[in-house]
Structure formats: structure tokens, C-alpha cells
Scaffold this motif. Structure first.
Motif, short mmCIF file in Angstrom:
data_model
loop_
_atom_site.label_atom_id
_atom_site.label_comp_id
_atom_site.label_asym_id
_atom_site.label_seq_id
_atom_site.Cartn_x
_atom_site.Cartn_y
_atom_site.Cartn_z
N ALA A 1 -28.63 14.73 62.62
CA ALA A 1 -27.59 15.76 62.66
C ALA A 1 -26.77 15.77 61.38
O ALA A 1 -26.46 16.84 60.83
CB ALA A 1 -26.69 15.54 63.88
N GLY A 2 -26.43 14.58 60.89
CA GLY A 2 -25.68 14.51 59.63
C GLY A 2 -26.48 15.03 58.46
O GLY A 2 -25.94 15.70 57.57
N GLN B 1 -28.88 17.30 58.60
CA GLN B 1 -28.97 18.76 58.71
C GLN B 1 -27.71 19.44 58.20
O GLN B 1 -27.78 20.45 57.48
CB GLN B 1 -29.23 19.15 60.17
CG GLN B 1 -29.41 20.65 60.38
CD GLN B 1 -29.92 20.99 61.76
OE1 GLN B 1 -30.35 20.12 62.51
NE2 GLN B 1 -29.87 22.26 62.12
N GLN B 2 -26.55 18.88 58.52
CA GLN B 2 -25.29 19.45 58.02
C GLN B 2 -25.21 19.34 56.50
O GLN B 2 -24.75 20.28 55.82
CB GLN B 2 -24.11 18.74 58.67
CG GLN B 2 -23.98 18.99 60.16
CD GLN B 2 -22.83 18.21 60.77
OE1 GLN B 2 -22.13 17.46 60.10
NE2 GLN B 2 -22.62 18.39 62.08
N GLU B 3 -25.65 18.21 55.97
CA GLU B 3 -25.60 18.00 54.52
C GLU B 3 -26.51 18.98 53.79
O GLU B 3 -26.12 19.58 52.77
CB GLU B 3 -26.02 16.56 54.20
CG GLU B 3 -25.85 16.15 52.76
CD GLU B 3 -24.42 15.81 52.40
OE1 GLU B 3 -24.10 15.85 51.20
OE2 GLU B 3 -23.62 15.52 53.32
N GLN C 1 -27.66 21.89 54.99
CA GLN C 1 -27.20 23.26 55.21
C GLN C 1 -26.06 23.63 54.27
O GLN C 1 -26.01 24.75 53.74
CB GLN C 1 -26.75 23.42 56.66
CG GLN C 1 -26.34 24.84 57.03
CD GLN C 1 -27.49 25.82 56.93
OE1 GLN C 1 -28.42 25.78 57.72
NE2 GLN C 1 -27.43 26.74 55.96
N ALA C 2 -25.14 22.69 54.04
CA ALA C 2 -24.02 22.96 53.14
C ALA C 2 -24.50 23.26 51.73
O ALA C 2 -23.87 24.04 51.00
CB ALA C 2 -23.08 21.76 53.12
#
Length: 290
Positions: A183-184, A186-188, A190-191
Motif C-alpha cells: 500500500a505504501g 502504491q501511494q509512493e 502514484q504520487a
């Protein structure tokens, strides 16, 4: 620098445009026949102009495959995007760049980085992504596929250096907390991909291991930690069993032991329960206090 915002370009159904084209082509042919019959030179410019229009308009026909869009650029200016599968007609003088909207996979190389404790590790991930803004993907970055590769590897390195490889005292670690790490990650990613109009569908670590130069040492450490944890559990269980045994003996009045004999019994029971090898029973044929 002004960010490009996707918008719909003016277009019509290609089959309808084709019917209009054939109708105009028939009109052009009729004008030519009429001029040939009347032999009037004054009106010759009409079929010529109409013929040129028909010729240049052929560049406006194009086909979009399923999950594909076209970005239209007219003399260096973005004029819109045509989405949706089918046969279309748009500005014939605009360049029409196809952009795939299908889901793509990026499988990173094995990267050698240091985790949060400074231990060298090897890590790799699979990034599932797709284009959501065709204009940004094509015009905001030089090569959006290469952009995904570089930014994904950068994000993987950032996440790997933020967490340790192994978990101690319940802390989030790369090896034991896969859901949190994914999850971390994916957020990284995506940003970093937002600027190119790309969406990260899923991220998963595909490889995680210590670097070869420390793999054996870390394996021995893991084995030692496993032995210590197992011993701790065995001791806790043995103490609980001894406590239960003494309490049951006293409750049922089977035997009454003084403190010295209790200590001796506790010692014998712990040795029998905790020892690596099976205990050898010794039969005392004399008095219990001899």
C-alpha cells in the motif's frame, strides 16, 4: 508552465462523414461532366476547389481500437482528445497520436539498496498501471512508458530505505508486513505518476532478499532468533506446567512438600521439560528424605 488539461475534440461518426464525402465526390464529378459538356472555362475552379477539399479531408478519417484514444495536435497546439472505439472523423490537418488505455505491467529489475538499518538487500516489484489522461501522458512527459520505469524504481528505492527487512517488536518490516508495504509503495508510485496522467492499479513486491554478501550471516542471525524465541516459549510453558502440577498436588492433598522439596521438584520438572534430550528417570528406593 501551464499544465495541459484533457478535453474532448470535435469529431463525428466516420461512416456519416464517409457518406458526406461520397456525396461531395459525386457533386464534383457532376461539375466536371457539366464543364466538359458546356466547355466553359470560367467555372473550372469549382470542381478543382472541391476536389482539393475532398483530397485533404481524407486525412480526417481514423479508427480507434478498443481502449484506445487519439490526441489531436493542430500546428503545435493541443485541440482535444477523441476517445471511444470506432470509426471517426476529425480535423484532417491535425496530427492524431494514438494512446493505449489498456492496463500495463512494469516488472522492475532487482535493485540493490540499503534498508532502514543499513543492511544491503535486493528488492523488485511489479507495477500495474494504465493511462487515465491521454493528453498529459503524451504531452507532459517525453516518454510516458520510460517515465513509469524510472519513477517506479525510484519509489521502490524510497520505500526500501524507509523500512527494515526484518520485524522486531512488531514494527512494520518489508518481509513481514507485505500489505502495508504494498500500500505504501502504491501511494509512493502514484504520487510520482500523477503529473503524467497515469493511474497505479496495483503494486506487489516480486523479490525480496538479503544481498549475497550478507545472506549467510543474516540467515544465522534469523536461526538464532528463532531458537531464542522457541526457548522462550518452551520455558514459559514449562513454568506454567510446574505451577499447575504443584497446585493440583496441594489441592488434592496427594502429598505435602516443604519449601526445600518443592524447590527440588521444580528443578527436576524444569530440567525434564526444558532439556534438549529425554530425561533419564532415577528410582529412589530409600526414604524420600535420604
Amino acid at each position: 508552465m501551464t499544465s495541459i488539461k484533457q478535453k474532448s475534440a470535435f469529431s463525428i461518426n466516420g461512416f456519416l462523414a464517409l457518406l458526406i464525402w461520397f456525396a461531395l465526390a459525386g457533386l464534383c464529378a457532376k461539375l466536371v461532366v457539366d464543364l466538359a459538356q458546356t466547355q466553359q472555362v470560367a467555372g473550372v475552379w469549382q470542381p478543382i476547389a472541391l476536389g482539393l477539399v475532398l483530397l485533404f479531408s481524407l486525412g480526417g478519417f481514423f479508427v480507434n481500437q478498443p481502449n484506445e484514444s487519439r490526441v489531436l495536435v493542430f500546428f503545435g497546439r493541443y485541440i482535444g482528445t477523441v476517445a471511444g472505439a470506432g470509426y471517426h472523423f476529425a480535423n484532417p490537418f491535425a496530427a492524431k497520436h494514438p494512446v493505449s488505455l489498456r492496463v500495463h505491467n512494469f516488472n522492475s529489475e532487482k535493485l540493490k539498496v540499503n534498508d532502514a538499518r543499513g543492511n544491503p538487500i535486493e528488492i523488485a516489484a511489479v507495477i500495474v498501471w494504465r493511462v487515465t489522461d491521454s493528453a498529459k501522458a503524451l504531452l507532459e512527459v517525453e516518454n510516458y512508458r520510460g517515465f513509469v520505469a524510472i519513477q517506479s524504481e525510484t519509489a521502490i528505492r524510497a520505500v526500501a530505505t524507509r523500512f527494515p527487512y526484518d520485524s522486531h517488536d512488531g514494527e512494520v518490516a518489508l518481509r513481514s508486513h507485505q500489505d502495508e508495504i504494498n500500500a505504501g509503495l502504491q501511494q509512493e508510485v502514484q504520487a510520482r505518476l500523477d503529473v503524467a496522467g497515469l493511474e497505479v492499479v496495483d503494486c506487489r513486491l516480486s523479490h525480496l532478499a538479503y544481498a549475497p554478501e550478507i545472506a549467510q550471516a543474516m540467515l544465522r542471525r534469523q536461526q538464532a532468533e528463532a531458537v531464542v524465541a522457541a526457548r522462550r516459549q518452551i520455558v514459559e510453558g514449562a513454568v506454567s506446567m510446574v505451577e499447575m502440577g504443584l497446585r493440583r498436588l496441594e489441592e488434592h492433598g496427594i502429598v505435602r512438600l516443604d519449601e526445600e522439596r518443592k524447590a527440588s521438584m521444580v528443578n527436576n520438572l524444569l530440567v525434564a521439560l526444558v532439556a534438549d534430550r529425554e530425561a533419564q528417570p532415577v528410582i529412589n528406593t530409600g526414604n524420600i528424605y535420604s
